[in-house]
Design an enzyme around this catalytic site. Structure first.
Site, PDB file in Angstrom:
ATOM      1  N   ARG A   1      46.177  -3.546  33.054  1.00  0.00           N
ATOM      2  CA  ARG A   1      46.162  -2.549  31.980  1.00  0.00           C
ATOM      3  C   ARG A   1      47.483  -2.502  31.219  1.00  0.00           C
ATOM      4  NH1 ARG A   1      43.141  -1.043  36.194  1.00  0.00           N
ATOM      5  NH2 ARG A   1      44.907  -0.063  37.198  1.00  0.00           N
TER       6      ARG A   1
ATOM      7  N   GLU B   1      50.594  -1.455  50.982  1.00  0.00           N
ATOM      8  CA  GLU B   1      50.356  -0.633  52.167  1.00  0.00           C
ATOM      9  C   GLU B   1      50.105  -1.508  53.392  1.00  0.00           C
ATOM     10  OE1 GLU B   1      47.537   3.117  53.498  1.00  0.00           O
ATOM     11  OE2 GLU B   1      47.329   2.237  51.501  1.00  0.00           O
TER      12      GLU B   1
END
Length: 175
Positions: A58, A95
């Protein structure tokens, strides 16, 4: 109507507990998209910028439109294996594990003044890796620019602790 009201929140995406901030609703709104790009272009109109660098995916949309408006070049910073010529790469932590972003070796010349753009700053890992790529190419980061800041996740503070100036058009705090 401010741009924040044009950004959709998708609960529990991509996993339970996450409130995903989706700019596709902002992008499809011609007034909202125009306001977004015009506000950013106004902010940087009197700033010396040679290149806008946008982070996949984006960041390409916002960054390319902004580069066009400012009359400067655009450089994509992509996920590993997507660019066809020789690249610089930078790993960053996720993560669970690591990922890698890349930029063409010849995308930035020494001393180029770079505006780094993405749609959102969360933990700041991808933006930090992009900053490292730009510095390795001897570019000067003018500012790190985002449509959305999620301050609770600490990305803005992370970049600022490294000496980067950070700007976001709006933020979503605590929800």
């Amino acid at each position: 109507m401010p741009i924040k009201s044009r950004i959709r929140t998708v609960p529990h995406y991509p996993k339970p507990g996450i409130m995903f901030r989706d700019i596709t609703t902002l992008l499809k709104d011609p007034t909202g998209f125009r306001i977004t790009i015009n506000e950013l272009a106004s902010r940087y109109a009197n700033t010396k910028i040679d290149i806008v660098a946008g982070i996949e995916a984006r960041g390409f949309i916002i960054g390319a439109a902004l580069a066009y408006q400012l009359g400067v070049g655009f450089v994509p910073i992509r996920k590993q294996g997507k660019l066809p010529a020789a690249t610089l790469n930078q790993d960053y932590s996720l993560e669970y594990g690591t990922d890698r972003i890349e930029m063409h070796i010849d995308a930035i010349s020494a001393g180029d003044r770079i505006l780094l753009v993405d749609d959102l700053i969360a933990t700041g890992g991808t933006a930090e890796a992009a900053c490292r790529l730009i510095k390795r190419a001897h570019g000067q980061i003018v500012e790190c620019c985002f449509v959305i800041d999620l301050p609770d996740l600490g990305g803005r503070a992370r970049l600022e602790q490294q000496g980067h100036t950070v700007f976001a058009l709006c933020e979503f705090v605590g929800d």
